[in-house]
Design a protein around this motif. Structure first.
Motif, PDB file in Angstrom:
ATOM      1  N   PHE A 148       0.910  -1.268  -0.087  1.00 34.08           N
ATOM      2  CA  PHE A 148      -0.122  -0.095   0.032  1.00 34.08           C
ATOM      3  C   PHE A 148       0.862   1.345   0.067  1.00 34.08           C
ATOM      4  O   PHE A 148       2.202   1.078   0.179  1.00 34.08           O
ATOM      5  CB  PHE A 148      -1.084   0.081   0.936  1.00 34.08           C
ATOM      6  N   LEU A 207       2.439   4.305   1.499  1.00 34.23           N
ATOM      7  CA  LEU A 207       2.784   4.795   2.663  1.00 34.23           C
ATOM      8  C   LEU A 207       2.705   6.276   2.517  1.00 34.23           C
ATOM      9  O   LEU A 207       2.986   6.997   1.822  1.00 34.23           O
ATOM     10  CB  LEU A 207       4.271   4.655   2.930  1.00 34.23           C
ATOM     11  N   GLY A 208       1.947   6.591   3.708  1.00 35.57           N
ATOM     12  CA  GLY A 208       1.681   8.257   3.531  1.00 35.57           C
ATOM     13  C   GLY A 208       2.641   8.988   4.361  1.00 35.57           C
ATOM     14  O   GLY A 208       2.440   9.456   5.538  1.00 35.57           O
ATOM     15  N   MET A 209       3.771   9.146   3.624  1.00 36.00           N
ATOM     16  CA  MET A 209       4.747  10.099   4.071  1.00 36.00           C
ATOM     17  C   MET A 209       4.383  11.614   4.422  1.00 36.00           C
ATOM     18  O   MET A 209       4.704  12.329   5.211  1.00 36.00           O
ATOM     19  CB  MET A 209       5.957  10.182   3.319  1.00 36.00           C
ATOM     20  N   HIS A 210       3.404  11.948   3.295  1.00 33.10           N
ATOM     21  CA  HIS A 210       3.040  13.086   3.368  1.00 33.10           C
ATOM     22  C   HIS A 210       1.387  12.979   3.988  1.00 33.10           C
ATOM     23  O   HIS A 210       1.007  13.783   4.959  1.00 33.10           O
ATOM     24  CB  HIS A 210       2.817  13.845   2.002  1.00 33.10           C
ATOM     25  N   GLY A 211       0.781  12.260   3.397  1.00 30.71           N
ATOM     26  CA  GLY A 211      -0.661  11.855   3.798  1.00 30.71           C
ATOM     27  C   GLY A 211      -1.831  12.536   3.211  1.00 30.71           C
ATOM     28  O   GLY A 211      -2.749  11.984   3.205  1.00 30.71           O
ATOM     29  N   ALA A 232      -2.252   8.145  -0.176  1.00 29.86           N
ATOM     30  CA  ALA A 232      -1.860   7.384   0.887  1.00 29.86           C
ATOM     31  C   ALA A 232      -2.841   6.193   1.331  1.00 29.86           C
ATOM     32  O   ALA A 232      -3.969   6.681   1.259  1.00 29.86           O
ATOM     33  CB  ALA A 232      -1.650   8.438   2.271  1.00 29.86           C
ATOM     34  N   GLY A 233      -2.363   5.135   1.457  1.00 30.81           N
ATOM     35  CA  GLY A 233      -3.117   3.899   2.003  1.00 30.81           C
ATOM     36  C   GLY A 233      -3.960   3.156   0.763  1.00 30.81           C
ATOM     37  O   GLY A 233      -4.574   2.378   1.164  1.00 30.81           O
TER      38      GLY A 233
END
Lengths: 218, 348
Positions: free
Chosen positions: B241, B243-247, B257-258
């Motif tokens: 999936f 990855l939400g580094m920023h989101g 993200a996700g």
């Protein structure tokens, strides 16, 4: 015993990364004579585990994870301070443990929880922090005459440092002086057996239990 | 009850009885379905998986006629990594003429678009010679690798240092700036190699640096496709999936993200990608059966919605292949056979 409502609120505030509220609840529980260890075990450890699970599922993201870790650190520090001065400290130390996150690895939330629980269980813990090279770990273990060396690695690329530690202890002729325990997300009981570590810890409580067993058998 | 040879996700052997094997399969598919909000495998799927995993043979394959394409990324690096001292064109020839690869990728040891930029004119003649020395479609590829754009490797503040200090806004701004630079580099190098004759451009390990990494790849793909409507672009992922580094980053209105494979492939197609390489990570503490049922659940959902060909990643540590320097052939063949027979895919 801390009320279930307070436990649930503390847990949720951690998941929500509410620093001020977690600090307030923790201080109040301690001031009211509540058991800080119960707060840690019943609220904050389940809370940070939930945060980790949501992150692992892609339902919560890195900024939130970092904020939750920050809040957890505050909770852990408050609990550790209370444990250090409270009646939870055993009159006689249960054993000396040197603990570190291995070289190249900067993850230490899990390791800090292990430190909390070990302190709460009467161990004399020397937390060297994170990104610690093998020589420093051995030097400290030698200096304090540790019973157990615990290392944590969160990455497949850094877990090999746990093997390096085993080999370095053997090379230095010190392997029999210390018991070794390994932990961290990619670490398995099979890895521990393969590298020759004395124990594998699945989580913080397991780590405490394993150290007790190791020292009892020493 | 008869014991069935199996392994953990790190390759360690174990034995399971029939009931335990089936329980592992159920647990694996349920885990994937729960995470990605997709359907679990059917009873028929699980029965088929069981038969593959319980086979007494060391190597398991598919029926004649059901073979799929085998495409390799970074082969010109991997063959040297195991100590075979050949140059890159020889490596491509070995993969094509000895190992039966259907497509291959030429790449540079730095394997990132940013360091490729100053040496692209050195890479172009190698690609041209490689094209003249092989017959199979030849990609040129590298990683977007947005980590190279922040300090100390790049000009922007490092999000991994900003985030622990609570500087979330600054970290997000930095990530947004890295996207612009990465898109520019990918389009520059991708254009140069395509114009030198590459049959396709591969963006590999996409998302390794999180949602910004995926966004840069989608934007670069879109720009390359606009520039060269016939270009073939493969987007191969880094993990299961985003990855939400920023989101909060979005591509054309969709938050990145996700996202799991079945959503990623839609965006890849929307951006103009020709082939999508989804990934499912292998869990070392779980069994091969658990990992395989889980991987196929994610991949099946991806294949069902895909409007472009998909080539699931079946390398070390992904696609239920064990995390091991030399993944055991029993596990690799079982995972590959199961993936090929149960997922609507075009290659591995």
């Amino acid at each position: 015993m801390i009320s279930p409502e307070i436990i649930e609120e503390a847990k949720q505030m951690l998941v929500d990364q509410n620093k001020a509220k977690v600090e307030e609840i923790t201080k109040k529980v301690i001031a009211d004579g509540g058991d800080p260890l119960e707060l840690m075990n019943q609220a904050y450890i389940p809370g940070i585990n939930k945060v980790g699970d949501l992150f692992g599922r892609g339902e919560l993201f890195l900024p939130e994870l970092m904020q939750a870790a920050d809040v957890m650190k505050i909770a852990t520090d408050l609990v550790n301070d209370a444990l250090a001065t409270g009646s939870n400290v055993a009159a006689k130390k249960a054993g000396r443990v040197v603990i570190a996150t291995v070289k190249g690895d900067v993850h230490d939330i899990g390791k800090c929880i292990v430190v909390s629980l070990m302190k709460a269980n009467g161990f004399e813990v020397y937390d060297l922090g994170r990104d610690i090279d093998v020589d420093t770990i051995i030097q400290k273990a030698d200096e304090v005459n540790a019973d157990v060396i615990g290392t944590s690695a969160l990455l497949t690329t850094t877990m090999k440092e746990q093997k390096v530690l085993e080999e370095a202890l053997k090379s230095a002729g010190m392997r029999d002086r210390f018991l070794t325990m390994v932990g961290g997300a990619p670490v398995t009981p099979r890895w521990a057996a393969r590298i020759g570590a004395d124990a594998y810890a699945e989580d913080a409580q397991d780590g405490v239990n394993k150290v007790k067993e190791l020292i009892a058998q020493k | 009850m008869a014991k069935i040879f199996s392994r953990y996700g790190d390759g360690t052997p174990l034995e399971l009885d029939e009931k335990e094997l089936m329980e592992e399969l159920h647990a694996g598919t349920e885990d994937a379905a729960d995470r990605a909000k997709v359907s679990t495998l059917t009873d028929d799927d699980l029965k088929h998986l069981y038969e593959i995993l319980a086979s007494p043979y060391k190597f398991v394959s598919v029926e004649p006629g059901k073979e799929v394409l085998l495409t390799y990324d970074a082969g010109t690096l991997k063959i040297r990594r195991v100590g075979v001292n050949v140059d890159r064109i020889q490596a491509l020839q070995i993969y094509e003429k000895i190992m039966g690869a259907d497509t291959m990728e030429l790449c540079h040891v730095d394997y990132s678009y940013k360091p490729l930029k100053p040496i692209v004119t050195m890479e172009q003649p190698i690609l041209e010679q490689a094209l003249l020395s092989t017959h199979i479609p030849l990609f040129y590829g590298a990683m977007p690798n947005l980590g190279l754009y922040s300090q100390p490797d790049g000009p922007f503040p490092n999000p991994a240092e900003l985030l622990p200090n609570g500087k979330i806004k600054e970290a997000r701004e930095s990530l947004e700036q890295t996207v612009e630079e990465a898109v520019r580099d990918i389009v520059f190098a991708g254009s140069a190699m395509y114009e030198s004759g590459a049959d396709g451009i591969n963006l590999d390990s996409v998302g390794a640096a999180g949602d910004a990494d995926f966004l840069a790849s989608l934007m670069a793909t879109k720009k390359l496709k606009e520039k060269y409507p016939d270009i073939c672009i493969e987007i191969g992922m880094a993990g299961e999936f985003i990855l939400g580094m920023h989101g909060e980053l979005e591509f054309e209105g969709t938050r990145l993200a996700g996202l799991y494979a079945h959503d990623q492939v839609r965006l890849a197609a929307q951006a103009g990608a020709t082939i999508f390489g989804p990934v499912v990570n292998t869990n070392t503490t779980e069994t091969s059966a658990w990992n395989l049922a889980r991987a196929i659940t994610f991949m099946k959902a991806c294949g069902e919605v895909a409007e472009i060909p998909i080539h699931p990643n079946m390398g070390m540590g992904v696609g239920a292949v064990p995390v091991n320097d030399h993944p055991p052939i029993d596990s690799v063949s079982r995972a590959s056979a199961a993936m090929t027979s149960l997922v609507r895919l075009d290659g591995l």
